[in-house]
Design a protein around this motif. Structure first.
Motif, mmCIF file in Angstrom:
data_model
loop_
_atom_site.group_PDB
_atom_site.id
_atom_site.type_symbol
_atom_site.label_atom_id
_atom_site.label_comp_id
_atom_site.label_asym_id
_atom_site.label_seq_id
_atom_site.Cartn_x
_atom_site.Cartn_y
_atom_site.Cartn_z
ATOM 1 N N LYS A 60 0.873 -1.176 -0.208
ATOM 2 C CA LYS A 60 0.043 -0.026 0.024
ATOM 3 C C LYS A 60 0.926 1.159 0.089
ATOM 4 O O LYS A 60 0.491 2.297 -0.252
ATOM 5 C CB LYS A 60 -0.961 -0.107 1.228
ATOM 6 C CG LYS A 60 -2.061 -1.153 1.442
ATOM 7 C CD LYS A 60 -2.826 -1.041 0.074
ATOM 8 C CE LYS A 60 -3.760 -2.335 0.247
ATOM 9 N NZ LYS A 60 -4.721 -2.521 -0.839
ATOM 10 N N GLU A 61 2.229 0.964 0.146
ATOM 11 C CA GLU A 61 3.026 2.265 0.225
ATOM 12 C C GLU A 61 4.477 1.704 -0.154
ATOM 13 O O GLU A 61 4.787 0.575 0.097
ATOM 14 C CB GLU A 61 2.925 2.898 1.548
ATOM 15 C CG GLU A 61 3.497 2.133 3.007
ATOM 16 C CD GLU A 61 3.375 2.766 4.261
ATOM 17 O OE1 GLU A 61 2.624 3.840 4.360
ATOM 18 O OE2 GLU A 61 4.220 2.471 5.095
ATOM 19 N N ILE A 62 5.489 3.014 -0.284
ATOM 20 C CA ILE A 62 6.668 2.471 -0.457
ATOM 21 C C ILE A 62 7.491 3.413 0.027
ATOM 22 O O ILE A 62 7.153 4.649 0.476
ATOM 23 C CB ILE A 62 7.021 2.938 -1.955
ATOM 24 C CG1 ILE A 62 6.012 2.048 -2.852
ATOM 25 C CG2 ILE A 62 8.482 2.913 -2.605
ATOM 26 C CD1 ILE A 62 5.948 2.497 -4.555
ATOM 27 N N ASN A 63 8.794 2.962 0.796
ATOM 28 C CA ASN A 63 9.697 3.840 1.629
ATOM 29 C C ASN A 63 10.860 3.803 0.806
ATOM 30 O O ASN A 63 11.578 2.583 0.648
ATOM 31 C CB ASN A 63 9.688 3.368 3.112
ATOM 32 C CG ASN A 63 8.439 3.757 3.645
ATOM 33 O OD1 ASN A 63 8.024 4.717 4.011
ATOM 34 N ND2 ASN A 63 7.560 2.600 3.916
ATOM 35 N N ILE A 64 11.365 5.063 0.574
ATOM 36 C CA ILE A 64 12.642 5.024 -0.226
ATOM 37 C C ILE A 64 13.775 5.674 0.649
ATOM 38 O O ILE A 64 13.497 7.057 1.149
ATOM 39 C CB ILE A 64 12.688 5.677 -1.525
ATOM 40 C CG1 ILE A 64 11.722 4.729 -2.302
ATOM 41 C CG2 ILE A 64 14.136 5.816 -2.162
ATOM 42 C CD1 ILE A 64 11.503 5.751 -3.570
ATOM 43 N N ILE A 66 11.512 17.819 -1.319
ATOM 44 C CA ILE A 66 10.969 17.679 -2.681
ATOM 45 C C ILE A 66 10.943 18.932 -3.359
ATOM 46 O O ILE A 66 10.362 20.108 -2.597
ATOM 47 C CB ILE A 66 9.515 17.110 -2.625
ATOM 48 C CG1 ILE A 66 9.720 15.508 -1.862
ATOM 49 C CG2 ILE A 66 8.640 16.899 -3.630
ATOM 50 C CD1 ILE A 66 8.251 14.875 -1.577
ATOM 51 N N SER A 67 11.107 19.128 -4.592
ATOM 52 C CA SER A 67 11.286 20.355 -5.380
ATOM 53 C C SER A 67 10.173 20.236 -6.369
ATOM 54 O O SER A 67 10.342 19.298 -7.412
ATOM 55 C CB SER A 67 12.570 20.720 -5.833
ATOM 56 O OG SER A 67 12.376 21.706 -6.614
ATOM 57 N N LYS A 75 5.586 12.031 0.921
ATOM 58 C CA LYS A 75 5.914 12.675 2.291
ATOM 59 C C LYS A 75 7.414 12.314 2.652
ATOM 60 O O LYS A 75 7.731 11.026 2.736
ATOM 61 C CB LYS A 75 4.743 12.291 3.315
ATOM 62 C CG LYS A 75 5.208 13.119 4.756
ATOM 63 C CD LYS A 75 4.151 12.612 5.704
ATOM 64 C CE LYS A 75 4.449 13.658 7.176
ATOM 65 N NZ LYS A 75 3.351 13.288 8.189
ATOM 66 N N VAL A 76 8.041 13.481 3.095
ATOM 67 C CA VAL A 76 9.534 13.144 3.515
ATOM 68 C C VAL A 76 9.352 13.000 5.152
ATOM 69 O O VAL A 76 8.769 13.720 6.049
ATOM 70 C CB VAL A 76 10.327 14.511 3.220
ATOM 71 C CG1 VAL A 76 11.819 14.491 3.803
ATOM 72 C CG2 VAL A 76 10.399 14.807 2.043
ATOM 73 N N LYS A 77 9.855 12.057 5.554
ATOM 74 C CA LYS A 77 10.120 11.693 6.886
ATOM 75 C C LYS A 77 11.615 11.377 7.280
ATOM 76 O O LYS A 77 11.972 10.237 6.920
ATOM 77 C CB LYS A 77 9.370 10.175 7.287
ATOM 78 C CG LYS A 77 7.984 10.598 7.153
ATOM 79 C CD LYS A 77 7.279 9.201 7.501
ATOM 80 C CE LYS A 77 5.774 9.387 7.527
ATOM 81 N NZ LYS A 77 4.918 8.309 7.731
ATOM 82 N N GLY A 78 12.247 12.374 7.739
ATOM 83 C CA GLY A 78 13.865 12.303 7.884
ATOM 84 C C GLY A 78 14.710 12.184 6.775
ATOM 85 O O GLY A 78 14.496 12.983 5.852
ATOM 86 N N LEU A 117 11.462 8.840 2.044
ATOM 87 C CA LEU A 117 10.431 9.423 1.348
ATOM 88 C C LEU A 117 9.468 8.497 1.271
ATOM 89 O O LEU A 117 9.594 7.117 0.987
ATOM 90 C CB LEU A 117 10.892 9.535 -0.088
ATOM 91 C CG LEU A 117 9.763 9.844 -1.257
ATOM 92 C CD1 LEU A 117 9.041 11.175 -0.800
ATOM 93 C CD2 LEU A 117 10.150 9.766 -2.533
ATOM 94 N N ASN A 118 8.344 8.646 2.065
ATOM 95 C CA ASN A 118 7.205 7.537 1.993
ATOM 96 C C ASN A 118 6.174 8.174 0.918
ATOM 97 O O ASN A 118 5.751 9.373 0.761
ATOM 98 C CB ASN A 118 6.462 7.829 3.270
ATOM 99 C CG ASN A 118 5.170 7.174 3.661
ATOM 100 O OD1 ASN A 118 4.036 7.646 3.451
ATOM 101 N ND2 ASN A 118 5.557 5.818 3.758
ATOM 102 N N ILE A 119 5.818 7.173 0.178
ATOM 103 C CA ILE A 119 4.806 7.205 -0.867
ATOM 104 C C ILE A 119 3.569 6.158 -0.692
ATOM 105 O O ILE A 119 3.804 4.943 -0.354
ATOM 106 C CB ILE A 119 5.263 6.639 -2.167
ATOM 107 C CG1 ILE A 119 6.754 7.383 -2.568
ATOM 108 C CG2 ILE A 119 4.358 6.825 -3.428
ATOM 109 C CD1 ILE A 119 7.424 7.016 -3.634
ATOM 110 N N LYS A 120 2.309 6.852 -0.496
ATOM 111 C CA LYS A 120 1.148 6.091 -0.077
ATOM 112 C C LYS A 120 0.220 6.177 -1.475
ATOM 113 O O LYS A 120 -0.004 7.335 -1.977
ATOM 114 C CB LYS A 120 0.498 6.538 1.276
ATOM 115 C CG LYS A 120 1.134 6.154 2.347
ATOM 116 C CD LYS A 120 0.686 6.690 3.723
ATOM 117 C CE LYS A 120 1.196 6.355 4.943
ATOM 118 N NZ LYS A 120 0.288 6.766 6.029
ATOM 119 N N PHE A 121 -0.249 5.136 -1.813
ATOM 120 C CA PHE A 121 -1.051 5.220 -3.096
ATOM 121 C C PHE A 121 -2.623 5.397 -2.473
ATOM 122 O O PHE A 121 -3.212 5.026 -1.248
ATOM 123 C CB PHE A 121 -1.177 3.650 -3.747
ATOM 124 C CG PHE A 121 0.083 3.203 -4.254
ATOM 125 C CD1 PHE A 121 0.645 4.144 -5.299
ATOM 126 C CD2 PHE A 121 0.650 2.481 -3.681
ATOM 127 C CE1 PHE A 121 1.825 3.751 -5.890
ATOM 128 C CE2 PHE A 121 2.109 2.115 -4.197
ATOM 129 C CZ PHE A 121 2.587 2.770 -4.961
#
Length: 544
Positions: free
Chosen positions: A59-63, A71-72, A91-94, A97-101
């Motif tokens: 459901k989500e991806i973390n990179i 993010i620009s 969303k940037v977390k530290g 990069l968290n990506i939620k569908f």
């Protein structure tokens, strides 16, 4: 009676004070100072799920990256293909990069998330270019690719950071309206590669822009395209895209103003062919107006007999057809200075052998008093100076005299010698100059051979900055003589003038028409002092 050891308390006080300072220092994170500047973009340390995952169900991806980042221009740079009705939430977390569908993923589909130039490190803004995260909800990932190069259509030089994008032909109506989801950018050699594509029929484009929205929506941007769509069944390599600027299609007045010297100027969005200006209000000013168009006919200067108007309304006309009307309103407190200012064509104070001394005045000239104009040769007044009006301008005059080398000249124009057509006079003007020697110039004789005498060509002489110095149309073998040219490096470009209109014609992306072909010779000419060169130029047949 109790006794206190002062030294003991002093020591403990200092210890506690030092610990407080250290704690305060540790609580504040400071940016490192000194050392070399960071020039590296963020690097990917971990992807969860892993990049290129098959049978994707997350459901989500973390990179996670090796440094803090930001993010620009997410809306412009990030793209997911196939697109979803609701874009993923980033969303940037530290350092992650968290990506939620937000939408359900389709079955048996390869998805590509392209981050473009949208991931940059926090401090220096170094860009992680063309990073992609790819996954498939099925048991295979689409693996086709399209690769090639992007160059400038005239210079033939590779173009860095051009955006190359493809659009399925059944979606090509989005061109110029919405961003394409399948895109990449070129490297310093102009190379590009679009990867992880599914079989389909595509339109291929390249775009060089300043806004970064990846939408072709201005004639100031450069565009390239393939005339024919590509049917992608196997990898396609060697695609060549040549960027060009279109001629603007829509006429607009892009700027208009009344200058402090009483000149009214208008700038157009496109070049006109047979332009004219008509003053609609105050109509009585139309009869005596003076109009001067630029050489490219995309700018006009207007002078009027009187400036006692609250507003001026003009119509712009081309080939007898009205294009637009515009109004400029002026403040009654505005003051205008009709003083005649003087400029010349010899900033180096040297007249080229065979050349002329040309003076340009800031407004149309109404009168010249030759009694207030004098020429000195080696400090001695001389006669025989001729003042000749330019046939194409009311503001340019040739000052002609049998100039001689090894002589010092001084041209003096006294106050009030030049009168403006609508008022105003000049202030004192003095110009010192010499006639340059022929020894400081070079000559070139170019023997040109054409491949087909039924066709037309244009030979362009360019300087080392790619400025066009001279254009020569021809349709047969002939010799072009370049006489008394400034020293330096030159090269040649040839235009294949298909429509025989004696100029290079650019392309039209919507009409699927490419620009006229050009060829750049590899021969570089170096003109040296007092040299006469002879060169040959053999024009090859055009290569699409």
């Amino acid at each position: 009676m109790l006794k206190f050891d002062n030294n003991y308390y002093k020591l403990n006080f200092l210890t506690v004070f030092t610990l407080i300072l250290l704690a305060a220092g540790c609580a504040s994170i400071q940016q490192p100072t000194g050392g070399p500047k960071d020039k590296e973009p963020p690097k990917v340390l971990k992807e969860t799920p892993a990049n290129f995952t098959l049978n994707f169900k997350a459901k989500e991806i973390n990179i996670t990256f090796n440094e803090y980042f930001k993010i620009s221009n997410e809306s412009k740079e990030f793209s997911m293909s196939p697109a979803q009705d609701r874009s993923p939430y980033y969303k940037v977390k530290g350092k992650t990069l968290n990506i939620k569908f937000q939408d359900t993923l389709a079955a048996n589909t390869t998805y590509t998330i392209n981050f473009g130039r949208g991931l940059v490190d926090y401090n220096e803004g170094n860009v992680l270019k063309n990073y992609m995260y790819v996954f498939s909800t099925g048991n295979k990932i689409d693996s086709l690719s399209i690769s090639g190069t992007v160059t400038n259509t005239l210079t033939k030089k590779p173009v860095l950071d051009a955006t190359v994008f493809i659009i399925p032909v059944n979606q090509d109506t989005i061109f110029g309206k919405r961003r394409a989801n399948l895109f990449t950018t070129t490297d310093s050699s102009g190379n590009f590669s679009l990867k992880y594509l599914r079989p389909d029929t595509y339109r291929v484009y390249a775009l060089k822009e300043e806004s970064g929205d990846r939408i072709y929506n201005s004639s100031n941007e450069e565009i390239a395209f393939l005339v024919d769509s590509v049917v992608l069944r196997n990898n396609i390599a060697g695609v060549k895209l040549a960027l060009f600027k279109e001629e603007p299609k829509i006429f607009r007045i892009t700027d208009r103003k009344i200058e402090k010297d009483s000149r009214v100027t208008y700038i157009f969005s496109k070049k006109l062919e047979q332009p004219s200006i008509s003053i609609l209000h105050p109509n009585e000013l139309d009869k005596d107006k003076i109009v001067e168009f630029s050489r490219t006919k995309d700018t006009v200067a207007l002078w009027t007999k009187s400036m006692d108007f609250d507003s001026i309304k003009v119509a712009v006309i081309d080939k007898g057809t009205p294009l637009d009307t515009t109004i400029i309103r002026r403040n009654s407190r505005d003051k205008y200075d009709r003083e005649i200012k003087i400029a010349d064509n010899n900033p180096s104070n040297k007249i080229k052998p065979g050349g002329e001394l040309i003076l340009t005045f800031s407004a149309p000239v109404g009168s010249i008093d030759p009694r207030k104009i004098s020429l000195l040769q080696d400090s001695i007044p001389v006669s025989g100076l001729r003042i000749i009006k330019d046939s194409l301008s009311t503001r340019k005059y040739l000052f002609r005299y049998p100039w001689r080398t090894e002589r010092q000249y001084i041209l003096k124009i006294d106050t009030n010698a030049i009168g403006g057509k609508f008022g105003g006079f000049n202030k004192t003007y003095t110009k010192q100059f010499i006639l340059d020697e022929v020894l400081n110039y070079g000559n070139l004789s170019l023997s040109v051979t054409v491949p087909d005498t039924s066709k037309s060509y244009i030979v362009q002489l360019l300087d080392d900055k790619d400025n066009i110095i001279k254009e020569t149309p021809l349709n047969k073998n002939q010799t072009i003589n370049y006489t008394t040219y400034s020293l330096g490096k030159y090269h040649f470009r040839v235009v294949y003038d298909d429509n025989k209109n004696r100029k290079w014609d650019t392309g039209d992306v919507r009409a699927r028409r490419q620009p006229e072909l050009t060829w750049n010779s590899n021969t570089e000419i170096t003109l040296r002092a007092n040299w006469d060169l002879e060169e040959k130029l053999t024009i090859p047949p055009p290569v699409p």
